[in-house]
Scaffold this active site. Structure first.
Site, PDB file in Angstrom:
ATOM      1  N   LYS A   1      -0.719  -0.997  -4.159  1.00 49.29           N
ATOM      2  CA  LYS A   1      -2.550  -0.494  -4.102  1.00 49.29           C
ATOM      3  C   LYS A   1      -2.753   1.058  -3.923  1.00 49.29           C
ATOM      4  O   LYS A   1      -1.512   1.078  -3.114  1.00 49.29           O
ATOM      5  CB  LYS A   1      -3.038  -0.916  -2.911  1.00 49.29           C
ATOM      6  CG  LYS A   1      -4.002  -1.223  -2.109  1.00 49.29           C
ATOM      7  CD  LYS A   1      -4.147  -2.183  -1.174  1.00 49.29           C
ATOM      8  CE  LYS A   1      -5.883  -1.327  -0.578  1.00 49.29           C
ATOM      9  NZ  LYS A   1      -5.749  -0.508   0.531  1.00 49.29           N
TER      10      LYS A   1
ATOM     11  N   THR B   1       0.556  -1.636  -0.400  1.00 47.95           N
ATOM     12  CA  THR B   1       0.279  -0.318   0.094  1.00 47.95           C
ATOM     13  C   THR B   1       0.597   1.411  -0.146  1.00 47.95           C
ATOM     14  O   THR B   1       2.030   1.126   0.859  1.00 47.95           O
ATOM     15  CB  THR B   1      -1.026  -0.103   0.909  1.00 47.95           C
ATOM     16  OG1 THR B   1      -1.435  -1.110   1.167  1.00 47.95           O
ATOM     17  CG2 THR B   1      -1.709   1.217   1.637  1.00 47.95           C
TER      18      THR B   1
HETATM   19  C1  LIG Z   1     -11.989   0.554   8.745  1.00 52.85           C
HETATM   20  C2  LIG Z   1     -11.312   0.400   7.924  1.00 52.85           C
HETATM   21  C3  LIG Z   1      -9.706  -0.297   7.809  1.00 52.85           C
HETATM   22  C4  LIG Z   1      -9.090  -0.384   6.679  1.00 52.85           C
HETATM   23  N1  LIG Z   1      -7.206  -0.272   7.146  1.00 52.85           N
HETATM   24  C5  LIG Z   1      -6.733  -0.482   6.074  1.00 52.85           C
HETATM   25  C6  LIG Z   1      -5.126  -1.113   5.686  1.00 52.85           C
HETATM   26  O1  LIG Z   1      -4.850  -1.663   7.004  1.00 52.85           O
HETATM   27  N2  LIG Z   1      -4.549  -1.597   5.020  1.00 52.85           N
HETATM   28  C7  LIG Z   1      -4.635  -0.990   3.522  1.00 52.85           C
HETATM   29  O2  LIG Z   1      -4.135  -1.133   2.698  1.00 52.85           O
HETATM   30  N3  LIG Z   1      -5.976  -0.350   3.236  1.00 52.85           N
HETATM   31  C8  LIG Z   1      -7.001  -0.190   4.163  1.00 52.85           C
HETATM   32  N4  LIG Z   1      -8.325   0.247   4.056  1.00 52.85           N
HETATM   33  C9  LIG Z   1      -8.956   0.473   2.487  1.00 52.85           C
HETATM   34  C10 LIG Z   1      -9.559  -1.186   2.041  1.00 52.85           C
HETATM   35  O3  LIG Z   1      -8.285  -1.703   1.586  1.00 52.85           O
HETATM   36  C11 LIG Z   1      -9.899  -0.283   0.453  1.00 52.85           C
HETATM   37  O4  LIG Z   1      -8.761   0.704  -0.130  1.00 52.85           O
HETATM   38  C12 LIG Z   1     -11.059   0.483   1.435  1.00 52.85           C
HETATM   39  O5  LIG Z   1     -11.864  -0.053   1.796  1.00 52.85           O
HETATM   40  C13 LIG Z   1     -12.221   0.135  -0.394  1.00 52.85           C
HETATM   41  O6  LIG Z   1     -13.319   0.702  -0.400  1.00 52.85           O
HETATM   42  P1  LIG Z   1     -15.061   0.223   0.255  1.00 52.85           P
HETATM   43  O7  LIG Z   1     -14.800   0.019   1.646  1.00 52.85           O
HETATM   44  O8  LIG Z   1     -15.380   1.854  -0.148  1.00 52.85           O
HETATM   45  O9  LIG Z   1     -15.051  -1.156  -0.154  1.00 52.85           O
HETATM   46  C14 LIG Z   1      -9.596   0.283   5.609  1.00 52.85           C
HETATM   47  C15 LIG Z   1     -10.159   0.352   4.696  1.00 52.85           C
HETATM   48  C16 LIG Z   1     -11.454   0.532   5.695  1.00 52.85           C
HETATM   49  C17 LIG Z   1     -12.869   0.696   5.554  1.00 52.85           C
END
Ligand SMILES: Cc1cc2nc3c(=O)[nH]c(=O)nc-3n(C[C@H](O)[C@H](O)[C@H](O)COP(=O)(O)O)c2cc1C
Length: 369
Positions: free
Chosen positions: A237, A165
């Site tokens: 990502k 990421t």
């Molecule tokens: C509560 C939460 C925690 C997240 N933690 C991470 C993470 O630890 N690593 C990461 O690369 N993305 C993280 N993300 C982003 C998600 O991987 C993803 O890109 C995103 O949630 C996609 O959008 P959506 O929630 O509308 O489906 C997180 C998203 C949320 C909502």
């Protein structure tokens, strides 16, 4: 007559109902952490409204007696063009946490991407996933020895891709989360050990300039270095521009995820669906292109695939399903989503994922419905 909920049934019949149940189950600060985005949440809303603007073109009498959702992602077979996005701290949501999500994803034949900041350890989640495909998501660590250990552990535990990421040199300004009182800091336990750290929370004033953590100094050399350190294919990502998509290819990434982190990083960044076609063109077939952000329903999956994504990631709905019903809840959501994709494909006259081409989606100038 009331529809009784069978024992062990997470008790939702639709996506709206699922979100409502989850909202009722989680304490307000955790709900704000899950749902919130950066700043005024323009990007968060844009992800959804881009899907709401899209229309699809049903075709009829095309022999849809059998429909096949199977695809290969990074050369591995998958039951559907879907993956579970990495999300942190899942024990805050339900005790089943990442292990439950991994088991559910494995049952449904869907790849699970496991966050660096998982509540359960890399190894525990791998054991839960069994034969299910799992990819490890890396937040670059300020201490390279810690980073190295995470890579080695992921390889040893059978993770088959490294998702790095790159959109978090610092955490975005998350107003809703801040108001809710949930802080991403050392107080939240991380399953992979206390030496693993989340992205930096903020720049520090240092004389006349602002200093960020050493990992914020990363350049594209990071991808080169990771390629030397692991034999796993690298997925980058957090890509939103054609320029960066081309950098990914130049530095040997096997796939990119078009993502704005679910609208949690830079408010004002574009909706992922809107930029997708330009990024697919920029990559020119040299890497696989996936998308996440706002994917909720079967038709969203179809629209993203028709605009050129090879697979789509699901973030928040997995957390809603986990909150509503633990592992069975996630299984039910994934099964429901796959069924919605199948129903939409039947109504679009398409039998396989390969048939979901540009002719499936309407012109972007069509009025919203
Ligand atoms: C509560 C939460 C925690 C997240 N933690 C991470 C993470 O630890 N690593 C990461 O690369 N993305 C993280 N993300 C982003 C998600 O991987 C993803 O890109 C995103 O949630 C996609 O959008 P959506 O929630 O509308 O489906 C997180 C998203 C949320 C909502």
């Amino acid at each position: 007559m009331s529809l009784a909920t069978p024992p062990g049934d997470p008790g939702f019949r639709s996506l709206d109902e699922l979100e409502e149940i989850a909202a009722g189950r989680l304490p307000a600060p955790i709900w704000a952490y899950v749902q919130g985005g950066a700043g005024e949440e323009r990007t968060l809303r844009a992800n959804r409204s881009a899907f709401a603007r899209a229309t699809v073109r049903p075709r009829v009498l095309r022999g849809v007696g059998e429909i096949d959702l199977r695809v290969r992602l990074l050369d591995s077979p998958c039951a559907a063009p879907l993956f579970v996005c990495p999300t942190a701290y899942q024990a805050k949501i339900h005790p089943d946490a990442e292990s439950g999500v991994a088991r559910a994803a494995a049952t449904e034949g869907v790849v699970t991407v496991v966050s660096t900041l998982s509540s359960h350890s890399i190894e525990t989640i791998a054991a839960a996933a069994g034969a299910g495909s799992r990819w490890f998501q890396l937040y670059p660590q300020p201490d390279r020895a810690v980073e190295r250990r995470l890579l080695d552990r992921a390889e040893a535990a059978g993770y088959s891709a490294l998702v790095v990421t790159v959109d978090t040199p610092v955490l975005g300004v998350r107003d809703r989360q801040a108001r809710g009182g949930f802080a991403i800091d050392g107080s939240v336990p991380i399953g992979n050990g206390s030496d693993v750290v989340p992205p930096s929370r903020g720049p520090i004033l240092d004389g006349v300039t602002y200093r960020l953590r050493p990992d914020a100094g990363a350049t594209w050399e990071l991808v080169d270095r990771l390629r030397e350190q692991t034999r796993l294919p690298i997925v980058v990502k957090g890509i939103l521009t054609p320029e960066d998509a081309r950098e990914c290819v130049d530095h040997g990434a096997k796939a990119i995820i078009v993502s704005n982190h679910g609208g949690r990083q830079l408010d004002g960044a574009p909706a992922t669906l809107d930029v997708l076609p330009d990024l697919v063109a920029a990559v020119g077939g040299h890497a696989e292109v996936y998308l996440d952000g706002g994917v909720r329903r079967g038709t969203d999956v179809i629209v993203a695939l028709a605009r050129g994504a090879k697979a789509v990631g699901i973030g928040r709905p997995i957390l809603w399903a986990l909150a509503a019903g633990g592992e069975p809840g996630v299984r039910q959501y994934l099964a429901m989503l796959k069924l919605e994709v199948v129903v939409a494909m039947a109504l679009l006259g398409r039998r396989s994922v390969a048939e979901l081409d540009r002719t499936v989606v309407g012109d972007r100038s069509e009025p919203p419905i």
